[in-house]
Scaffold this active site. Sequence first.
Site, PDB file in Angstrom:
ATOM      1  N   LYS A  81       0.889  -1.274  -0.038  1.00 57.88           N
ATOM      2  CA  LYS A  81      -0.122   0.133   0.018  1.00 57.88           C
ATOM      3  C   LYS A  81       0.750   1.259   0.089  1.00 57.88           C
ATOM      4  O   LYS A  81       0.450   2.036  -0.754  1.00 57.88           O
ATOM      5  CB  LYS A  81      -0.894  -0.026   1.252  1.00 57.88           C
ATOM      6  CG  LYS A  81      -2.401  -0.526   1.064  1.00 57.88           C
ATOM      7  CD  LYS A  81      -3.291  -0.020   2.040  1.00 57.88           C
ATOM      8  CE  LYS A  81      -2.666  -0.077   3.474  1.00 57.88           C
ATOM      9  NZ  LYS A  81      -2.262  -1.225   4.139  1.00 57.88           N
ATOM     10  N   ARG A  87      -9.708   2.143   8.776  1.00 59.22           N
ATOM     11  CA  ARG A  87      -9.472   0.603   9.038  1.00 59.22           C
ATOM     12  C   ARG A  87     -10.375   0.056   9.979  1.00 59.22           C
ATOM     13  O   ARG A  87     -10.306  -1.056  10.125  1.00 59.22           O
ATOM     14  CB  ARG A  87      -8.249   0.701   9.854  1.00 59.22           C
ATOM     15  CG  ARG A  87      -6.698   0.268   9.147  1.00 59.22           C
ATOM     16  CD  ARG A  87      -5.623   0.428  10.242  1.00 59.22           C
ATOM     17  NE  ARG A  87      -4.475  -0.328   9.832  1.00 59.22           N
ATOM     18  CZ  ARG A  87      -3.520   0.222   9.351  1.00 59.22           C
ATOM     19  NH1 ARG A  87      -3.559   1.404   9.090  1.00 59.22           N
ATOM     20  NH2 ARG A  87      -2.547  -0.577   9.378  1.00 59.22           N
ATOM     21  N   ARG A 114      10.950  -7.124   5.071  1.00 61.32           N
ATOM     22  CA  ARG A 114      10.811  -5.680   5.504  1.00 61.32           C
ATOM     23  C   ARG A 114      11.425  -5.415   6.950  1.00 61.32           C
ATOM     24  O   ARG A 114      12.162  -4.464   7.142  1.00 61.32           O
ATOM     25  CB  ARG A 114       9.429  -5.070   5.321  1.00 61.32           C
ATOM     26  CG  ARG A 114       9.474  -3.466   5.510  1.00 61.32           C
ATOM     27  CD  ARG A 114       8.241  -2.751   5.168  1.00 61.32           C
ATOM     28  NE  ARG A 114       7.051  -2.897   6.284  1.00 61.32           N
ATOM     29  CZ  ARG A 114       5.979  -2.636   6.129  1.00 61.32           C
ATOM     30  NH1 ARG A 114       5.405  -2.641   4.919  1.00 61.32           N
ATOM     31  NH2 ARG A 114       5.025  -2.643   6.933  1.00 61.32           N
ATOM     32  N   ARG A 163      11.518  -2.018  11.548  1.00 62.82           N
ATOM     33  CA  ARG A 163      10.457  -1.197  12.321  1.00 62.82           C
ATOM     34  C   ARG A 163      10.053  -2.093  13.539  1.00 62.82           C
ATOM     35  O   ARG A 163      10.110  -3.370  13.338  1.00 62.82           O
ATOM     36  CB  ARG A 163       9.170  -1.240  11.459  1.00 62.82           C
ATOM     37  CG  ARG A 163       9.033   0.035  10.834  1.00 62.82           C
ATOM     38  CD  ARG A 163       7.773  -0.079   9.543  1.00 62.82           C
ATOM     39  NE  ARG A 163       6.612  -0.373  10.194  1.00 62.82           N
ATOM     40  CZ  ARG A 163       5.214  -0.393   9.380  1.00 62.82           C
ATOM     41  NH1 ARG A 163       5.454   0.328   8.173  1.00 62.82           N
ATOM     42  NH2 ARG A 163       4.293  -0.615   9.995  1.00 62.82           N
ATOM     43  N   ARG A 169      -1.129  -8.152  13.387  1.00 66.37           N
ATOM     44  CA  ARG A 169      -1.472  -7.280  12.546  1.00 66.37           C
ATOM     45  C   ARG A 169      -2.490  -7.713  11.514  1.00 66.37           C
ATOM     46  O   ARG A 169      -3.525  -7.266  11.186  1.00 66.37           O
ATOM     47  CB  ARG A 169      -0.625  -6.545  11.954  1.00 66.37           C
ATOM     48  CG  ARG A 169       0.283  -5.550  13.145  1.00 66.37           C
ATOM     49  CD  ARG A 169       1.560  -4.961  12.537  1.00 66.37           C
ATOM     50  NE  ARG A 169       1.469  -4.162  11.322  1.00 66.37           N
ATOM     51  CZ  ARG A 169       2.242  -4.014  10.507  1.00 66.37           C
ATOM     52  NH1 ARG A 169       3.421  -4.656  10.524  1.00 66.37           N
ATOM     53  NH2 ARG A 169       2.107  -3.215   9.600  1.00 66.37           N
TER      54      ARG A 169
HETATM   55  P1  AMP Z   1       0.520   1.291   9.141  1.00 65.88           P
HETATM   56  O1  AMP Z   1       1.772   1.743   8.544  1.00 65.88           O
HETATM   57  O2  AMP Z   1      -0.662   1.680   8.255  1.00 65.88           O
HETATM   58  O3  AMP Z   1       0.537  -0.339   8.755  1.00 65.88           O
HETATM   59  O4  AMP Z   1       0.119   1.472  10.474  1.00 65.88           O
HETATM   60  C1  AMP Z   1       0.949   1.057  11.376  1.00 65.88           C
HETATM   61  C2  AMP Z   1       0.084   1.142  12.682  1.00 65.88           C
HETATM   62  O5  AMP Z   1      -0.334   2.289  12.941  1.00 65.88           O
HETATM   63  C3  AMP Z   1      -1.006   0.369  12.840  1.00 65.88           C
HETATM   64  O6  AMP Z   1      -0.617  -1.046  13.244  1.00 65.88           O
HETATM   65  C4  AMP Z   1      -1.863   1.090  13.988  1.00 65.88           C
HETATM   66  O7  AMP Z   1      -1.265   0.503  15.297  1.00 65.88           O
HETATM   67  C5  AMP Z   1      -1.763   2.260  13.721  1.00 65.88           C
HETATM   68  N1  AMP Z   1      -2.716   2.792  12.926  1.00 65.88           N
HETATM   69  C6  AMP Z   1      -2.486   3.516  11.427  1.00 65.88           C
HETATM   70  N2  AMP Z   1      -3.517   3.965  10.765  1.00 65.88           N
HETATM   71  C7  AMP Z   1      -4.425   3.578  11.893  1.00 65.88           C
HETATM   72  C8  AMP Z   1      -5.925   3.717  12.015  1.00 65.88           C
HETATM   73  N3  AMP Z   1      -6.497   4.192  10.773  1.00 65.88           N
HETATM   74  N4  AMP Z   1      -6.626   3.440  13.047  1.00 65.88           N
HETATM   75  C9  AMP Z   1      -6.120   2.748  13.927  1.00 65.88           C
HETATM   76  N5  AMP Z   1      -4.913   2.764  14.026  1.00 65.88           N
HETATM   77  C10 AMP Z   1      -3.982   2.900  12.999  1.00 65.88           C
END
Ligand code: AMP
Length: 190
Positions: A13, A88, A127, A133, A144
């Site tokens: 993404k 989400r 990754r 990370r 996740r």
């Molecule tokens: P991502 O980089 O989009 O995978 O986001 C990393 C982490 O940020 C996720 O595993 C959540 O802990 C938090 N996060 C990101 N976007 C959201 C969202 N829309 N709602 C809740 N938590 C979020």
Amino acid sequence: MRIVLLGPPGAGKGTQAKRLATELQVPHLSTGDLLRRAVVEGSELGLQAQAYMDRGELLPDRLMLDLIDLELGKSAYDPGFLLDGYPRTVAQAEALEALLEARDWRIDLVPLLQVQDQELVRRLLGRAQIEGRSDDNEEVIRRRLAVYQKQTRPLADYYREKGLLTEVQGEGSPDQVTDRLRLVVKAAVA
Ligand code: AMP
């Protein structure tokens, strides 16, 4: 153009969102990036976010809505945007819709990147080694993915019912996936 890019963690993404946003000349809004920046800055939001992120869990909808409301209030988003990582949950999608409606905006297109679970785990572990990370170890990766299935996957139906969803094959090279997304966007504006 206002796009929500959906897909499980590891579907590519972030990479695709950046490319597409550049091509469409709209800002790429990644809530994950915003939160990681807040963590680095050590802000109040960052302190709250870190624990959830390290566990691979979602932050509370309320907190995310405040964040996205504040962000979308910036004039940079007036010409359109590409959302990556928000919404989400169905509650977030409903809140987003209300927030956009208040500005007389609506989502034009929701591509869903599809990648098999096995491939997702392989990519995420790869990754983890490169980026280090803190939410990319195997246990958190599995959490996740489970959170995605339970809380985010239902969004596919939500947007399908609104006639906005287009499934896009997310396997293959990044360039192949970008080509597919480009076609989907072209079809949406045609
Ligand atoms: P991502 O980089 O989009 O995978 O986001 C990393 C982490 O940020 C996720 O595993 C959540 O802990 C938090 N996060 C990101 N976007 C959201 C969202 N829309 N709602 C809740 N938590 C979020």
